[in-house]
Enzyme design. Sequence first.
Site, PDB file in Angstrom:
ATOM      1  N   GLU A 175       0.804  -1.223   0.000  1.00 22.56           N
ATOM      2  CA  GLU A 175       0.000   0.000   0.000  1.00 22.56           C
ATOM      3  C   GLU A 175       0.838   1.276   0.000  1.00 22.56           C
ATOM      4  O   GLU A 175       0.816   2.057   0.959  1.00 22.56           O
ATOM      5  CB  GLU A 175      -0.941   0.019   1.207  1.00 22.56           C
ATOM      6  N   GLU A 382      -5.196  -8.678   0.957  1.00 23.39           N
ATOM      7  CA  GLU A 382      -5.843  -8.337   2.227  1.00 23.39           C
ATOM      8  C   GLU A 382      -7.319  -8.123   2.002  1.00 23.39           C
ATOM      9  O   GLU A 382      -7.728  -7.451   1.054  1.00 23.39           O
ATOM     10  CB  GLU A 382      -5.307  -7.016   2.818  1.00 23.39           C
TER      11      GLU A 382
HETATM   12  C1  GCO Z   1      -3.536  -1.643   5.441  1.00 25.19           C
HETATM   13  C2  GCO Z   1      -2.462  -2.450   5.971  1.00 25.19           C
HETATM   14  C3  GCO Z   1      -2.839  -3.244   7.185  1.00 25.19           C
HETATM   15  C4  GCO Z   1      -3.997  -2.751   7.987  1.00 25.19           C
HETATM   16  C5  GCO Z   1      -5.318  -3.228   7.433  1.00 25.19           C
HETATM   17  C6  GCO Z   1      -6.511  -2.714   8.199  1.00 25.19           C
HETATM   18  O1  GCO Z   1      -4.194  -2.074   4.528  1.00 25.19           O
HETATM   19  O2  GCO Z   1      -3.753  -0.545   5.898  1.00 25.19           O
HETATM   20  O3  GCO Z   1      -1.950  -3.262   5.018  1.00 25.19           O
HETATM   21  O4  GCO Z   1      -1.655  -3.169   7.878  1.00 25.19           O
HETATM   22  O5  GCO Z   1      -3.907  -3.158   9.294  1.00 25.19           O
HETATM   23  O6  GCO Z   1      -5.455  -2.800   6.139  1.00 25.19           O
HETATM   24  O7  GCO Z   1      -6.537  -1.338   8.199  1.00 25.19           O
END
Ligand code: GCO
Length: 485
Positions: A175, A382
Amino acid sequence: MTDTTGTTPASSRAFPTSFLWGTATASYQIEGGAHEGGRGRSIWDDFSETPGRVLNGDTGAVACDHYHRWEEDLDLLADLGVGAYRLSIAWPRLFPTADEVLNPQGVAFYREILTGLRCRGIAPVVTLYHWDLPSYLEASGGWAERATALAFSRYARACAEVFGDLVDTWTTLNEPWCSAFLGYASGVHAPGRCEPETALRAAHHLNLAHGLAVRALREALGARATVSVTLNLHVVRPADPADADCVAAADAIDLVGNEIWLGPLLRGEYPAELLRLTRGVTDWGFVQDGDLETAHAGVDVLGVNYYSPNTVRRRQEGAAPGGSGGHGAGSASPWVGCDDVEFLPPPPPLTAMGWGVDPSGLTDLLTSLAQRYPGLPLIVTENGAAYDDVPVAGRVHDAHRVAYLRDHVEAVGRALDAGADVRGYFLWSFLDNFEWAYGYSKRFGIVRVDYDTLTRTPKDSFAWYRQLVRSGSLPPVQAGGAESA
Ligand code: GCO
């Protein structure tokens, strides 16, 4: 229709046998051991120790204590039955100081984990940068500086050399939008700077860092290297698709949220509209000859993180510009160049983060990427949800999370039906953990972590996901809907 056991037999969806089921974490969010094993400091140590930056003054100093409990955690992963596990390496554990001397204790720690995963039949998917930049690099400018991208490529090469025999897939960045815009524009993430021009410089240096790292990985590992990058692409919808102003607002967010990565990484360009949109902020003079070619190194698979879509319109009188990007409101907007855009609050139901629940956004995202970039395999790196879990007699009946996960896995299935080449799904997250500016107040895990005792307790969602990954089919939902699962 219900059968005699009270379950709805319908909708048992089978996924391809090659489909990879996994779960994900990140170093700063779970490891702790911040002052052990020769680890250097990261910008998240500095940020979280600064009063007022993280809710309740929480820091990752102990986190889930994965640094000491990793074997127990790997056993839990084996019990879950996942084929892959996405973890990140803490750069300051490998290179604790500015002289970039490799720390043998850091190498040993990750080699044990990677070996432990392989012994349990779990493929390690390794992220090189999940936001824990060494503090010494921020002290000399952080991602605003080109030198940070060069340092990243040396770190990537070192990782390839010491872990190359154990890693399945390499992800350069997680990200980068958050690193650039939450870190340097709204300042709600480390290093907490609110400098719009710097955020665009950071974005470019992250793109460059990705390309340099891909080159380093390929030089060190040759054909063995499977490389990827993980983007949080924003699914952005105009409040009124028939209204040109709304559509223009959505286009602006698409440029600064998505095209700023997809352009250089997958096409070797920054779109002219992006340069136009941001011309009041920068002239992009930090882009040097050859940078875009370097950034356009190509990936073997594109990682996509998805939680929730956004709806936007042209900013109305009195409304605040921009949205928070979902990670806590700062005084400044992360949406550089988008002062005219207003984010509408999502309709209920909401997760504990205040994020909307709309699985159709995930189907739309995957199918549109598949159409735009045919031949590029996709992986959901994710997806998941935070809820205010309440333990009852030692158990966590997290029916809302099960419903969220079920509906989003189904959404991935729909993208597969539509022809998208989606290779896998990684649930965020394996453990409750340090949720950045929200500290420990938000729980995303399918395993509960009691932060007083550090005891792990698998939640109902763990049992549900276990059934899914072991069968490759979406388990039937209890009568009355997923909520009662
Ligand atoms: C993000 C990160 C994670 C977060 C998850 C929830 O996407 O921000 O990769 O570390 O914890 O997304 O916010």
